[in-house]
Design a protein around this motif. Structure first.
Motif, PDB file in Angstrom:
ATOM      1  N   PHE A 225       1.461   1.406  -6.497  1.00 42.44           N
ATOM      2  CA  PHE A 225       1.636   0.341  -5.528  1.00 42.44           C
ATOM      3  C   PHE A 225       0.838  -0.866  -6.018  1.00 42.44           C
ATOM      4  O   PHE A 225       0.250  -0.822  -7.099  1.00 42.44           O
ATOM      5  N   VAL A 226       0.820  -1.917  -5.215  1.00 42.55           N
ATOM      6  CA  VAL A 226       0.207  -3.152  -5.696  1.00 42.55           C
ATOM      7  C   VAL A 226      -1.266  -2.993  -6.117  1.00 42.55           C
ATOM      8  O   VAL A 226      -1.681  -3.562  -7.129  1.00 42.55           O
ATOM      9  N   PRO A 227      -2.096  -2.220  -5.397  1.00 45.05           N
ATOM     10  CA  PRO A 227      -3.489  -2.090  -5.834  1.00 45.05           C
ATOM     11  C   PRO A 227      -3.603  -1.602  -7.276  1.00 45.05           C
ATOM     12  O   PRO A 227      -4.373  -2.158  -8.064  1.00 45.05           O
ATOM     13  N   GLU A 228      -2.819  -0.603  -7.625  1.00 47.50           N
ATOM     14  CA  GLU A 228      -2.859  -0.081  -8.990  1.00 47.50           C
ATOM     15  C   GLU A 228      -2.412  -1.159  -9.978  1.00 47.50           C
ATOM     16  O   GLU A 228      -3.033  -1.352 -11.029  1.00 47.50           O
TER      17      GLU A 228
ATOM     18  N   HIS B  94       7.813   3.736  -7.220  1.00 53.69           N
ATOM     19  CA  HIS B  94       6.859   4.000  -6.121  1.00 53.69           C
ATOM     20  C   HIS B  94       5.748   4.975  -6.485  1.00 53.69           C
ATOM     21  O   HIS B  94       5.163   5.609  -5.625  1.00 53.69           O
TER      22      HIS B  94
ATOM     23  N   MET C 246       8.374   4.555   5.257  1.00 53.35           N
ATOM     24  CA  MET C 246       7.560   5.694   4.821  1.00 53.35           C
ATOM     25  C   MET C 246       6.335   5.925   5.702  1.00 53.35           C
ATOM     26  O   MET C 246       5.678   6.954   5.580  1.00 53.35           O
TER      27      MET C 246
ATOM     28  N   LEU D 217       0.821  -1.214   0.000  1.00 55.00           N
ATOM     29  CA  LEU D 217       0.000   0.000   0.000  1.00 55.00           C
ATOM     30  C   LEU D 217       0.853   1.261   0.000  1.00 55.00           C
ATOM     31  O   LEU D 217       1.928   1.289   0.596  1.00 55.00           O
ATOM     32  N   SER D 218       0.336   2.302  -0.608  1.00 47.25           N
ATOM     33  CA  SER D 218       1.025   3.586  -0.561  1.00 47.25           C
ATOM     34  C   SER D 218       0.774   4.202   0.808  1.00 47.25           C
ATOM     35  O   SER D 218      -0.219   3.896   1.462  1.00 47.25           O
ATOM     36  N   PRO D 219       1.688   5.079   1.258  1.00 45.77           N
ATOM     37  CA  PRO D 219       1.455   5.762   2.540  1.00 45.77           C
ATOM     38  C   PRO D 219       0.100   6.480   2.545  1.00 45.77           C
ATOM     39  O   PRO D 219      -0.590   6.502   3.566  1.00 45.77           O
TER      40      PRO D 219
END
Ligand code: B12
Lengths: 347, 225
Positions: B65-68, B62, A243, A209-211
């Protein structure tokens, strides 16, 4: 100088009171295969009765000289209790943790029985805690998966990840449901009288997941969980966490735990000296693979120099450890950890 | 006005990058409706797959992320589902088959699914055994399908050891079967040590490694004759 018992040391540690030396323990599984072998059972069996679960935890901590015991060892207890089944790998010659075979296909299909705490192995885990608490020698730790990771145990993680962008409301509602389960189960362990808690939201690091997504999707639920708890509680995430350290620190946990991917010295700078930091050696690479206990000593010292308050493995210990490596972890923590750590003073 | 070849390829790639399933479907249909502009094979390789390559770049930096990445994969499959049936067998590239799965005890399958997708895109016949696959199943499926390649994924240092056993089991029954390993704890050295024929660190490199492996095998067979 008064020597504390294992249990006292850990309890005082989480109260941030001065202690005699650094406690050596984990909030994740520390069962070792040597203990399981000595009990004359197979690894696949220890997950199936309260006596074996508690017995193997006690024997492992005795053998290793650890200050705490933690059960269960697998992540499948709740998923099994809500109806997703269990694979034990009884016929495998290797050590394999139990896993969940039947996940639900869609969010809508998920149907959580109200009495899940009474189903499958949940009562066994309860009884194991009772045995551990009654034994009294070690601090007793309970843990639960975080809502996102728990969700990934009962539905396809892919659905959840994609849904987080495309189907935000449904995923949000589902995570709220998962959070209720986490709170119900961990509050129950609290009521049994365990000494500390650990919420393991391990599937939520920046490997996935992104931050930004962590902030919107994960943080609110974790904050709700920690505000519901009275017992000292740790937030553990493995994988990429650099992060999201500040975000993790806003959730209200008493301690933060990281794995070897975290740049710990930097993390300590970021969070300051108010929150307990735990970590962060690679359990497999250190305890199983290292040939020379002196190398373990180097790893443990580095964790302490980086600013942890206790040296924790980044994940469950892999049971097939070398006992000499464990001993080096214990000895180095106790000796090199005689001096105060950033948050915890010494008697 | 219908689109030029370049416009269509670019739009396909963008639809993948922007994980727009509907656009992928519409554009793929447009490819079929305008056979003089673009062949389905070109659309897959230089449109959809090119888009996925860009997705890989965005993941590495970056930005994604994995969802995309998973949503981009869905978009790609939406297009592939329409185009694939129209690609003549002879044109479908290597004309090889792969058995793929995550090894017993290992429920990690996100990376494996991305690797699978790359084989799908490249036109391989793919037999996906899923995750937590019992060791014998790799052997059985390989024998049943006579696949050239068996690709195994392990995400844990511990489950990785199962792959060594599978390699021994397969090579005993069928020494010419090619085995490729991957997953976070696996390295080129580990793959060599276990007796595998190939290794790739990412989905992007998996297919080219597979093709190289087959190339080496064919050379070897030719030299024996
Ligand atoms: C997501 C995740 C999970 C999810 C899995 C969900 C799912 N459906 O896959 C859940 C929460 C269920 C999970 C559970 C566990 N996990 Co986990 N998990 C991860 C995590 C965070 C990300 C993995 C991922 O999907 N990455 C994204 C994808 C895109 O990348 P990838 O998998 O590396 O794949 C790429 C390449 O490796 C390669 N590749 C992959 N397979 C193949 C195959 C071939 C043939 C080829 C050529 C290439 C290839 O191509 C892919 C695309 O480029 C990792 C951390 C990490 N840094 O890897 C831990 C990690 C893998 N998990 C770990 C562990 C220990 C566990 C658990 C035992 C629980 C625990 N105690 O934490 C359980 C056990 C599950 C089991 N029995 O299998 C450890 C493994 C440690 C080790 N070295 O042994 C890791 C590394 C975390 C850590 N630091 O401790 N986990």
């Amino acid at each position: 100088m008064a020597e504390l018992t294992s249990k006292e040391r850990v309890i005082k540690f989480f109260k941030k009171e001065p202690i005699d030396t650094m406690p050596v323990f984990s909030g994740m599984g520390t069962v070792v295969i040597q203990a399981v072998n000595e009990m004359g059972v197979k690894f696949a069996q220890v997950h199936t009765t309260a006596e074996l679960l508690a017995g193997s935890a006690l024997k492992s901590s005795e053998m290793c000289g650890l200050d705490a015991v933690v059960v269960p060892y697998d992540m499948a207890t709740v998923a099994q209790a809500v109806g997703c089944g269990l694979t034990l790998y009884e016929n495998s010659a290797d050590i394999l943790y139990p896993t969940v075979p039947n996940k639900w296909e869609t969010l809508e299909a998920v149907d959580i029985p109200a009495d899940f705490m009474k189903r499958a192995r949940m009562p066994i885990v309860d009884e194991a805690f009772n045995i551990l608490i009654k034994d009294g020698r070690f601090a007793v730790g309970a843990w639960q998966l975080g809502p996102f990771t728990l969700a990934g145990q009962i539905i396809e993680l892919g659905l959840l990840l994609k849904g987080a962008k495309k189907n935000k409301e449904a995923v949000e509602a589902f995570l709220t449901k998962m959070t209720d389960i986490v709170i119900e189960s961990i509050k129950h362990y609290e009521s049994l009288g365990v000494d500390f808690l650990n919420i393991r939201e391990m599937g939520s690091g920046t490997d996935l997941l992104s931050p930004k997504m962590w902030n919107s999707l994960i943080q609110p639920h974790l904050t709700r969980i920690f505000s519901a708890l009275k017992t000292p509680a740790v937030l553990h995430i493995c994988g990429g966490t650099d992060m999201i350290v500040p975000l993790m620190n806003q959730c209200g946990a008493d301690a933060l735990s990281f794995d070897q991917k975290n740049t710990l010295a930097k993390t300590r700078e970021v969070v300051g000296n108010d929150v307990i930091v735990l970590g962060n050696f690679d359990p497999y690479g250190t305890m199983v693979q290292m040939e020379n206990p002196a190398d373990v000593e180097t790893v443990v010292k580095k964790c302490i120099d980086d600013g942890v308050d206790a040296v924790w493995p980044g994940c469950d210990l892999w049971p097939d450890v070398k006992l000499d490596n464990i001993k080096a972890w214990v000895k180095t923590s106790k000796e090199y950890g005689k001096k105060r750590s950033p948050v915890i003073g010494r008697i | 006005m219908s689109k030029s070849k370049e416009e269509l390829l670019k739009a396909l790639a963008e639809a993948v990058v922007e994980y727009d399933e509907d656009a992928c479907k519409e554009l793929s249909q447009e490819v079929l409706d305008n056979p003089n502009t673009l062949t389905p094979m070109e659309a897959v390789m230089n449109g959809l797959a090119a888009g996925m390559e860009e997705v890989g770049r965005l993941y590495d930096t970056h930005e994604y992320f994995v969802p995309e990445v998973l949503m981009c994969a869905d978009a790609l499959y939406a297009g592939l589902g329409i185009l694939r049936p129209h690609i003549p067998k002879a044109e479908a590239g290597v004309n090889a088959q792969v058995v793929i799965g995550s090894i017993q005890g290992d429920v990690h399958d996100i990376g494996k699914n991305l690797v699978k997708m790359m084989f799908d895109v490249a036109g391989w016949g793919v037999h996906d055994l899923g995750r937590d696959v019992p060791l014998e199943q790799f052997v059985e499926k390989q024998l049943d399908t006579n696949s050239e390649v068996v690709a195994m994924s392990a995400m844990m240092t511990t489950t990785m050891l199962g792959m060594k056993k599978v390699i021994a089991m397969i090579k005993e029954k069928n020494p010419e079967c090619l085995i490729m390993l991957g997953g976070a704890p696996v390295t080129k050295d580990v793959a060599n040590l276990f007796g595998a024929d190939g290794y790739a660190d990412s989905a992007g490199n998996a297919v080219s490694e597979g093709i190289k492996m087959i190339g080496r095998l064919r050379e070897f067979q030719a030299s024996k004759k």
